[in-house]
Design a protein around this motif. Structure first.
Motif, PDB file in Angstrom:
ATOM      1  N   TYR A 146       0.499   6.324  -9.044  1.00 13.09           N
ATOM      2  CA  TYR A 146       0.088   5.232  -8.080  1.00 13.09           C
ATOM      3  C   TYR A 146       1.379   4.679  -7.974  1.00 13.09           C
ATOM      4  N   GLY A 147       1.906   4.159  -6.903  1.00 11.51           N
ATOM      5  CA  GLY A 147       3.170   3.558  -6.644  1.00 11.51           C
ATOM      6  C   GLY A 147       4.270   4.067  -7.333  1.00 11.51           C
ATOM      7  N   THR A 148       4.979   3.439  -8.051  1.00 11.86           N
ATOM      8  CA  THR A 148       5.984   4.006  -8.854  1.00 11.86           C
ATOM      9  C   THR A 148       5.901   4.423 -10.172  1.00 11.86           C
ATOM     10  N   ALA A 149       4.506   4.365 -10.720  1.00 10.02           N
ATOM     11  CA  ALA A 149       4.100   4.674 -11.882  1.00 10.02           C
ATOM     12  C   ALA A 149       3.410   5.710 -11.910  1.00 10.02           C
ATOM     13  N   THR A 179      -8.653  -0.468  -3.588  1.00 12.73           N
ATOM     14  CA  THR A 179      -8.203   0.861  -2.662  1.00 12.73           C
ATOM     15  C   THR A 179      -6.825   0.268  -2.369  1.00 12.73           C
ATOM     16  N   GLY A 180      -6.158   1.240  -1.649  1.00 10.78           N
ATOM     17  CA  GLY A 180      -4.722   1.127  -1.372  1.00 10.78           C
ATOM     18  C   GLY A 180      -3.804   0.257  -2.301  1.00 10.78           C
ATOM     19  N   GLU A 181      -3.028  -0.440  -1.599  1.00  9.02           N
ATOM     20  CA  GLU A 181      -1.921  -1.025  -2.420  1.00  9.02           C
ATOM     21  C   GLU A 181      -2.446  -2.139  -2.994  1.00  9.02           C
ATOM     22  N   HIS A 182      -3.591  -2.744  -2.940  1.00 11.90           N
ATOM     23  CA  HIS A 182      -4.349  -3.668  -3.719  1.00 11.90           C
ATOM     24  C   HIS A 182      -5.154  -3.388  -4.978  1.00 11.90           C
ATOM     25  N   ARG A 226       0.765  -9.771  -8.681  1.00  9.48           N
ATOM     26  CA  ARG A 226       1.919  -9.967  -7.685  1.00  9.48           C
ATOM     27  C   ARG A 226       2.607 -11.041  -7.634  1.00  9.48           C
ATOM     28  N   ALA A 227       1.901 -12.171  -7.813  1.00  8.52           N
ATOM     29  CA  ALA A 227       2.608 -13.534  -7.609  1.00  8.52           C
ATOM     30  C   ALA A 227       3.314 -13.909  -9.037  1.00  8.52           C
ATOM     31  N   PRO A 272      -0.659  -2.341 -11.398  1.00 10.57           N
ATOM     32  CA  PRO A 272      -0.881  -2.684  -9.973  1.00 10.57           C
ATOM     33  C   PRO A 272      -0.723  -1.313  -9.117  1.00 10.57           C
ATOM     34  N   ALA A 273      -1.214  -1.102  -8.383  1.00  9.41           N
ATOM     35  CA  ALA A 273      -1.028   0.179  -7.457  1.00  9.41           C
ATOM     36  C   ALA A 273       0.186  -0.135  -6.336  1.00  9.41           C
ATOM     37  N   ASP A 274       0.405  -1.457  -6.135  1.00  9.31           N
ATOM     38  CA  ASP A 274       1.403  -1.796  -5.073  1.00  9.31           C
ATOM     39  C   ASP A 274       2.851  -1.217  -5.561  1.00  9.31           C
ATOM     40  N   PRO A 275       3.395  -0.421  -4.906  1.00  5.53           N
ATOM     41  CA  PRO A 275       4.852  -0.165  -5.190  1.00  5.53           C
ATOM     42  C   PRO A 275       5.784  -1.159  -5.522  1.00  5.53           C
ATOM     43  N   GLU A 276       5.512  -2.491  -4.672  1.00  2.00           N
ATOM     44  CA  GLU A 276       6.613  -3.448  -4.787  1.00  2.00           C
ATOM     45  C   GLU A 276       6.513  -4.322  -6.265  1.00  2.00           C
ATOM     46  N   CYS A 277       5.385  -4.031  -6.693  1.00  2.00           N
ATOM     47  CA  CYS A 277       5.113  -4.728  -8.040  1.00  2.00           C
ATOM     48  C   CYS A 277       5.101  -4.116  -9.343  1.00  2.00           C
ATOM     49  N   ARG A 278       6.215  -4.362  -9.879  1.00  2.12           N
ATOM     50  CA  ARG A 278       6.410  -3.657 -11.156  1.00  2.12           C
ATOM     51  C   ARG A 278       6.020  -4.286 -12.611  1.00  2.12           C
ATOM     52  N   THR A 279       5.154  -5.386 -12.248  1.00  2.00           N
ATOM     53  CA  THR A 279       4.595  -6.047 -13.693  1.00  2.00           C
ATOM     54  C   THR A 279       3.432  -5.268 -14.398  1.00  2.00           C
ATOM     55  N   ARG A 280       3.693  -5.117 -15.602  1.00  2.00           N
ATOM     56  CA  ARG A 280       2.894  -4.384 -16.384  1.00  2.00           C
ATOM     57  C   ARG A 280       2.406  -5.262 -17.358  1.00  2.00           C
ATOM     58  N   VAL A 281       0.921  -5.304 -17.481  1.00  2.00           N
ATOM     59  CA  VAL A 281       0.373  -6.450 -18.622  1.00  2.00           C
ATOM     60  C   VAL A 281      -0.533  -5.816 -19.704  1.00  2.00           C
ATOM     61  N   PHE A 282      -0.095  -6.125 -20.724  1.00  2.00           N
ATOM     62  CA  PHE A 282      -1.071  -5.761 -21.938  1.00  2.00           C
ATOM     63  C   PHE A 282      -1.669  -6.915 -22.567  1.00  2.00           C
ATOM     64  N   PHE A 283      -3.162  -6.604 -23.080  1.00  2.00           N
ATOM     65  CA  PHE A 283      -3.723  -7.273 -23.512  1.00  2.00           C
ATOM     66  C   PHE A 283      -4.729  -6.905 -24.316  1.00  2.00           C
TER      67      PHE A 283
END
Length: 425
Positions: A146-149, A179-182, A226-227, A272-283
């Protein structure tokens, strides 16, 4: 025309008349009268000399017999058909070569010597005919892009459990919400308590609880990612993790099981599936490994859980100087306070919450795993070097290659392994 010299029978003899016109039938000839002789005679009548003499007639059902041929320009007898010649079968294309920079095959083990157990499963776990849904597969493999991942995930039974016929204590959940980029991708992995009969059930239940909690809040979580609202993400995911593990403890009480035995570590990754968001969250909660492959070297980025350290500080952790009634406390006799029948027993210490949010760079590889893979990665340099060679600069591997890479064994490490890796385009 017939063999008795009778009159023509109609349409069936027209083709013979076209060959010989009004010539009279001289009756049967003493020459051999076979299908091959007639073929040669017909070819000579139209001045077409056959280039080759047909082979003797053979069994029509014999394999490899070619389709019948008929000279061009001749009228075909009734019922004579010509089957098309079979086309030659195209040659099989060679398989594509292996990706550049990746060895053709992963070794069976690395380190000082071969592990104690066999490399393949030996015994299956026992099954209950009235509860077949409780069975756990030896290996689970999944992947997505998905996206860049590009995601690869695997959970496999350890050598020790394969030999003893015990179920896999690790559980793996991969899910997409929206679905989609969201859309939001969740990878959850859990490990049940060691040497407990329901460890695999506790791990699977922990993954289901956190999956349900994240799925119901995925829209807000995706917006916060995204924010870049790190604080909101940490507090929200801490609450969801605590609630999920709390329900696991409540389930243990309902089953009449000690909550300490029906427990599991929980480690999760949000993408996130959004290609403009490269945030990766581990918890999550519980030990394991979080590694990043960047610029040709491994980085251990597991959040550290630290205790209080340093020189003593006045007022930090010390009892008050006096009671609310003004009585000064001068001595602690060390006499334990008896438990009160009106207060619930104190809960055992819980695993601290772990959280890390990072921004990925192109070419990064993020690896999240349970202790079954994290321990040999930290303890055996050859395993880390092997994965470095396999995953550096060659793009994401296929599912089969990823499975082969993650199951390379190391002597002394025989626990279940669960891992999820993300390649950044």
């Amino acid at each position: 025309m017939n063999q008795q010299g009778g009159k023509p029978t109609g349409h069936e003899d027209d083709w013979w008349g076209q060959l010989y016109g009004d010539a009279e039938d001289a009756g049967p000839s003493a020459a051999p009268d076979s299908l091959d002789d007639r073929y040669a005679s017909a070819a000579g009548a139209v001045n077409q000399r056959p280039d080759t003499v047909p082979a003797p007639r053979s069994d029509p059902d014999a394999p490899g017999r070619g389709a019948p041929a008929f000279p061009a320009g001749l009228p075909r007898p009734p019922g004579f058909t010509v089957e098309p010649q079979p086309q030659p079968r195209p040659e099989r294309e060679p398989s594509p070569p292996a990706a550049e920079g990746r060895p053709a095959r992963a070794p069976e083990y690395v380190g000082a010597g071969p592990p104690t157990y066999d490399p393949e499963p030996t015994a299956l776990p026992p099954a209950d005919p009235d509860d077949l849904g409780d069975l756990v597969a030896d290996t689970v493999l999944d992947g997505a892009r998905y996206g860049t991942a590009t995601l690869r995930a695997v959970s496999l039974r350890g050598d020790s459990a394969r030999y003893r016929g015990e179920p896999r204590r690790d559980s793996l959940l991969t899910a997409r919400f929206g679905t989609g980029e969201h859309a939001l991708l969740l990878v959850a992995m859990a490990t049940g308590a060691r040497a407990t009969p329901g460890a695999h059930r506790a791990a699977a239940e922990a993954c289901r609880w956190i999956g349900r909690a994240v799925g119901r809040s995925h829209e807000r979580l995706a917006r916060d990612m995204r924010a870049g609202r790190r604080g909101d993400l940490k507090s929200g995911l801490h609450r969801l993790t605590g609630r999920s593990l709390g329900r696991l403890r409540a389930s243990a009480v309902e089953q009449g099981v000690d909550p300490e035995e029906y427990a599991a570590t929980l480690r999760c990754l949000l993408l996130p599936a959004d290609p403009e968001c490269r945030t990766r969250v581990f918890f999550g909660a519980g030990a394991g490994g979080l590694f990043r492959l960047r610029d040709g070297e491994w980085q251990d980025i597991e959040p550290r859980v630290t205790d209080a350290a340093g020189e003593p500080v006045v007022g930090f952790g010390s009892p008050p100087a006096e009671t609310p009634d003004g009585d000064r406390l001068t001595m602690d006799l060390g006499i334990p306070t008896p438990p009160s029948p009106y207060e619930p027993a104190p809960e055992p210490p819980r695993e601290p919450f772990r959280f890390r949010a990072s921004v990925a760079r192109p070419g990064d590889t993020l690896l999240l795993c349970t202790n079954g893979l994290a321990d040999p990665l930290r303890g055996e340099p050859e395993l880390a070097a092997h994965l470095l060679r396999r995953w550096s600069g060659s793009g994401p591997p296929g599912l089969a290659d990823f499975l082969a890479d993650t199951q390379v064994r190391v002597k002394g490490y025989a626990d279940d392994r669960t891992a999820a890796a993300v390649w950044e385009a």
